[in-house]
Design a protein around this motif. Structure first.
Motif, PDB file in Angstrom:
ATOM      1  N   ALA A 534      52.384  38.722  38.565  1.00  0.00           N
ATOM      2  CA  ALA A 534      51.418  39.662  37.997  1.00  0.00           C
ATOM      3  C   ALA A 534      50.445  38.876  37.119  1.00  0.00           C
ATOM      4  O   ALA A 534      50.795  37.842  36.547  1.00  0.00           O
ATOM      5  CB  ALA A 534      52.127  40.738  37.187  1.00  0.00           C
ATOM      6  N   TYR A 535      49.215  39.368  37.016  1.00  0.00           N
ATOM      7  CA  TYR A 535      48.216  38.650  36.232  1.00  0.00           C
ATOM      8  C   TYR A 535      47.136  39.629  35.787  1.00  0.00           C
ATOM      9  O   TYR A 535      47.000  40.735  36.320  1.00  0.00           O
ATOM     10  CB  TYR A 535      47.591  37.520  37.054  1.00  0.00           C
ATOM     11  N   TYR A 536      46.366  39.225  34.802  1.00  0.00           N
ATOM     12  CA  TYR A 536      45.207  40.009  34.383  1.00  0.00           C
ATOM     13  C   TYR A 536      44.002  39.077  34.322  1.00  0.00           C
ATOM     14  O   TYR A 536      44.119  37.882  34.055  1.00  0.00           O
ATOM     15  CB  TYR A 536      45.448  40.696  33.035  1.00  0.00           C
ATOM     16  N   ARG A 537      42.826  39.626  34.597  1.00  0.00           N
ATOM     17  CA  ARG A 537      41.606  38.826  34.680  1.00  0.00           C
ATOM     18  C   ARG A 537      41.108  38.478  33.280  1.00  0.00           C
ATOM     19  O   ARG A 537      41.229  39.262  32.335  1.00  0.00           O
ATOM     20  CB  ARG A 537      40.533  39.570  35.459  1.00  0.00           C
ATOM     21  N   ASP A 626      47.407  49.128  33.034  1.00  0.00           N
ATOM     22  CA  ASP A 626      46.618  49.413  34.227  1.00  0.00           C
ATOM     23  C   ASP A 626      45.588  48.329  34.524  1.00  0.00           C
ATOM     24  O   ASP A 626      44.941  48.355  35.574  1.00  0.00           O
ATOM     25  CB  ASP A 626      45.934  50.778  34.108  1.00  0.00           C
ATOM     26  N   GLU A 627      45.413  47.354  33.611  1.00  0.00           N
ATOM     27  CA  GLU A 627      44.522  46.234  33.873  1.00  0.00           C
ATOM     28  C   GLU A 627      45.269  45.013  34.401  1.00  0.00           C
ATOM     29  O   GLU A 627      44.653  43.983  34.682  1.00  0.00           O
ATOM     30  CB  GLU A 627      43.764  45.855  32.598  1.00  0.00           C
ATOM     31  N   VAL A 628      46.573  45.123  34.527  1.00  0.00           N
ATOM     32  CA  VAL A 628      47.379  44.024  35.060  1.00  0.00           C
ATOM     33  C   VAL A 628      47.542  44.223  36.556  1.00  0.00           C
ATOM     34  O   VAL A 628      47.952  45.303  37.008  1.00  0.00           O
ATOM     35  CB  VAL A 628      48.755  43.959  34.368  1.00  0.00           C
ATOM     36  N   LEU A 629      47.210  43.214  37.334  1.00  0.00           N
ATOM     37  CA  LEU A 629      47.305  43.279  38.786  1.00  0.00           C
ATOM     38  C   LEU A 629      48.637  42.700  39.242  1.00  0.00           C
ATOM     39  O   LEU A 629      49.191  41.793  38.620  1.00  0.00           O
ATOM     40  CB  LEU A 629      46.151  42.495  39.422  1.00  0.00           C
ATOM     41  N   GLY A 630      49.134  43.232  40.362  1.00  0.00           N
ATOM     42  CA  GLY A 630      50.377  42.725  40.928  1.00  0.00           C
ATOM     43  C   GLY A 630      51.630  43.268  40.277  1.00  0.00           C
ATOM     44  O   GLY A 630      52.723  42.734  40.493  1.00  0.00           O
TER      45      GLY A 630
END
Length: 729
Positions: A534-537, A626-630
């Motif tokens: 998981a990651y965030y931009r 909700d801003e974290v992807l994966g």
């Protein structure tokens, strides 16, 4: 509803067994002390009920003592009848497909397999078990009765008349001082009681019938002394503990027997003290009978009545009072009884039954240990840092790759150091971080790091000692410890690509001259395409920061795979005990079904620990979730599984045996359990490795050898351990 998931230590059968052991021991010890003073028996029962009340807490928080028990008939896995063995392919045939099995569906193309999805997992049913529901109803009713009894006692006191006779009050004060009672004891006369009784948890009171105003001075003194002894011994508090235990263990017949014996011992202990103060036994027995004659039935109150309504109990008290010889008991004997009941309680609380191995379950034994903590005179050859791969060749030699000391070390079967292979550097035969070791049958050794290096065995050496070939690999090579395979001289390097939260796993192929054009893809199944992290931009340039622990939910089944020595791929989604074998072109060759067993619930303690760790990880996020992807869908929806996966991982070992790692039984987390399936699907047995082997690097599985890595919990250094096993014939 998660609160209803009770761990094994606190399960209803476990508590019943523990309580039965403790109550049985108390009954036996009471019988041994039957000729001693009643105060000793009452002390024994007080300890027993106190321990019963604390038994659930001690079982949960205390240490664990594993007690082997006989296995159940369903604990050993049984696979379906063996499938047909694979047909021998012609020379030069790259993939050897197994012979068709009429019991299995015809293998179709990859498209046909995709069109027929794997069975969806059954959602766990959240319901209250019937035994737990019945216990809750009975416990609630008993606690309500206890509350009502306390309220009735309080009402009796409020409705009673305080004792005002100065002579009687002076006698009561004299008895209180004689017994050494601290604080004030109130005395009341009540028309609602027919027998003297003591009540009040914090403010003791003595309730007497209205007829007590006309008692003789001797009867008054005897009765009041008996009640004051109850006050000094805090018997009302003891009775409260007994009632609380009866509420928790209302279903257990021995608890009611114990409560009755404890009540009798309490009254007899008071009788002994009254007699010890100089009261004549015959006079005391006469007064007790006279008081008992006026008893009538009344509702339960939280108090201690002098005369009990049971004729058998009253008769036993009279016999004890008129006994010409007073029983004596030594301090040593009392201490032994107390120590015995305490030891039984602790042993019963910390004992956790575990299944013994069955005939088809074997426990591997340690053959060699390699490693040193670095304390004292440590030999550099045995000092391991971060082990990235272990393997063994057909001669039993062990190979260990270490990231912190970039090299490969060779050890004999007994763990004795033999040689170094390679060293740190960028040139031929040098490593920056060796990741995977693959010994070949012809004596060569493949080592994957920032490149793939092949070491050959020279004529004057017993191990690979010279660089034969070097292949370049992609600059962004993975450092994960998926095992490479060598099939017909072709080296299969496991790799993955990650694009837009979608992951693809595949094998790159290398042969004479380096990279080949063929790529073997791992068939997509289960959660295989999920993002590996998981990651965030961060910023507008497309960069991001990885977040550990959110791409996978606790106890979620995960897809795992491995390649066989035939070049086929074994895959399972972990949701069911079903494995799929695919050809390199994606065709489904067959399925291997495991036993139809009920999914085990997640142990409550493990679930609670995992949820606390997950909550802490979520709380530490610098951005909204909700801003974290994966992020795993189960985490986003809050639907964490209530049951354990069907299996944890898949490994293909020597002779293409399939090693399926299972979740260890309750209380056996320090061991690893593997079902061993022959390539044709036959169940060969279960191997228990009595050590917490790390999953990264994965263990190496030979014909009769397992090589794995264990981390020292104190010094956090790695140790390589070799195990020997022998499967059942």
């Amino acid at each position: 509803m998660d609160l209803l998931m009770v761990p094994d230590a606190l399960s209803m059968p476990g508590l019943v067994i523990r309580a039965t052991i403790l109550l049985s021991a108390a009954l036996a010890l009471t019988w041994l002390a039957r000729k001693g003073p009643a105060r000793v028996r009452h002390l024994l029962w007080t300890m027993t009920f106190g321990l019963l009340l604390g038994l659930p807490v001690l079982s949960l928080l205390g240490p664990s003592w594993e007690v082997p028990i006989l296995p159940s008939s369903s604990s050993a896995p049984e696979l379906p009848p063996a499938q047909a063995p694979p047909a021998q392919g012609a020379a030069g045939g790259f993939i050897v497909p197994p012979a068709p099995d009429p019991a299995l569906p015809d293998a179709g193309s990859a498209a046909e397999f995709t069109a027929a999805p794997v069975r969806e997992p059954l959602s766990p049913v959240r319901s209250i078990p019937l035994p737990l529901l019945l216990w809750g109803i009975g416990c609630t009713a008993a606690l309500a009765s206890l509350t009502v009894s306390a309220v009735r006692c309080s009402r009796l006191v409020r409705a009673a008349n305080p004792l005002r006779d100065p002579i009687r009050l002076r006698e009561a004060e004299a008895i209180r001082r004689q017994l050494g009672i601290r604080g004030h004891v109130r005395c009341f006369l009540s028309p609602a009681v027919t027998t003297p009784m003591t009540g009040g948890l914090w403010k003791p009171v003595v309730l007497l019938p209205m007829s007590a105003a006309g008692w003789s001075s001797e009867r008054w003194r005897v009765v009041l002394t008996h009640e004051m002894v109850h006050v000094r011994r805090r018997d009302v508090l003891r009775q409260f503990i007994v009632r609380a235990v009866l509420a928790l263990y209302w279903f257990h017949p021995l608890s009611w027997v114990a409560a009755r014996l404890a009540a009798t011992a309490s009254e007899e202990a008071c009788d002994e003290e009254v007699l010890a103060l100089g009261t004549r036994p015959s006079a005391y027995a006469t007064h007790l009978l006279s008081v008992a004659e006026g008893i009538r039935a009344q509702r339960s109150v939280l108090s201690l009545a002098m005369a009990q309504r049971s004729h058998s109990q009253l008769e036993s008290r009279i016999r004890a009072i008129l006994e010409p010889r007073r029983p004596a008991w030594s301090t040593m004997a009392t201490a032994l009884l107390v120590a015995a009941i305490g030891g039984v309680a602790v042993s019963a609380a910390i004992a956790h039954p575990v299944h013994t191995a069955q005939s088809n379950t074997v426990t591997a034994v340690v053959e060699a240990r390699i490693g040193d903590t670095g304390l004292g005179d440590a030999n550099e050859e045995y000092l391991l840092g971060d082990v990235t791969s272990v393997a063994a060749d057909q001669q039993g030699r062990l190979y260990v790759a270490d990231r912190l000391s970039p090299s490969v070390r060779v050890f004999g079967p007994d763990g004795e150091f033999m040689a170094w292979i390679g060293r740190e550097g960028e040139g031929p035969g040098e490593f920056t971080w060796p990741v995977d070791i693959l010994p070949a049958a012809d004596g060569t050794l493949f080592v994957r790091g920032s490149r793939i290096t092949t070491f050959a065995t020279s004529a004057s050496s017993a191990y690979p000692d010279s660089v034969a070939e070097t292949w370049s690999i992609p600059p962004y090579s993975n450092s994960d410890s998926w095992r490479a395979r060598l099939v017909d001289g072709v080296y299969y390097y496991p790799h993955y690509s990650w694009r837009h939260e979608s992951t693809e796993y595949f094998y790159m192929t290398y042969g004479a001259g380096g990279l080949m054009s063929d790529t073997v893809h791992v068939p997509e199944m289960g959660d295989l395409s999920r993002s590996p992290t998981a990651y965030y931009r961060v910023g507008s340039g497309g960069g991001g920061r990885m977040v550990d622990g959110l791409n996978s939910a606790p106890f979620t089944p995960h897809t795992d795979w491995d390649m066989t020595g035939r070049g086929t791929i074994i895959v399972g989604d972990g949701e069911t005990y079903r494995l799929y074998e695919f050809a390199q072109g994606g065709e489904l060759l067959r399925t291997i079904d495991g036993p139809e067993v009920e999914r085990r619930p997640v142990p409550r303690a493990e679930r609670a620990d995992s949820m606390r760790a997950l909550d802490a990880r979520l709380d530490s996020l610098p951005v909204p979730l909700d801003e974290v992807l994966g992020v795993a869908p189960e985490i986003l929806s809050g639907e964490i599984p209530d049951s354990l996966p069907a299996f944890n991982s898949i490994h293909v070992g020597a002779s293409d045996r399939i090693w399926v790692e299972l979740w260890p039984p309750e209380g056996m987390a320090s061991s690893r359990y593997f079902d061993v399936l022959e390539y044709d699907g036959r169940y060969a047995g279960t191997v228990v490795v009595p050590a917490p082997l790390l999953t990264d690097p994965p263990p190496f599985f030979g014909e009769d050898t397992i090589v794995g890595v264990v981390m020292d919990p104190t010094f956090e250094v790695h140790t390589v351990v070799t195990f020997r096993f022998r499967l059942p014939e």
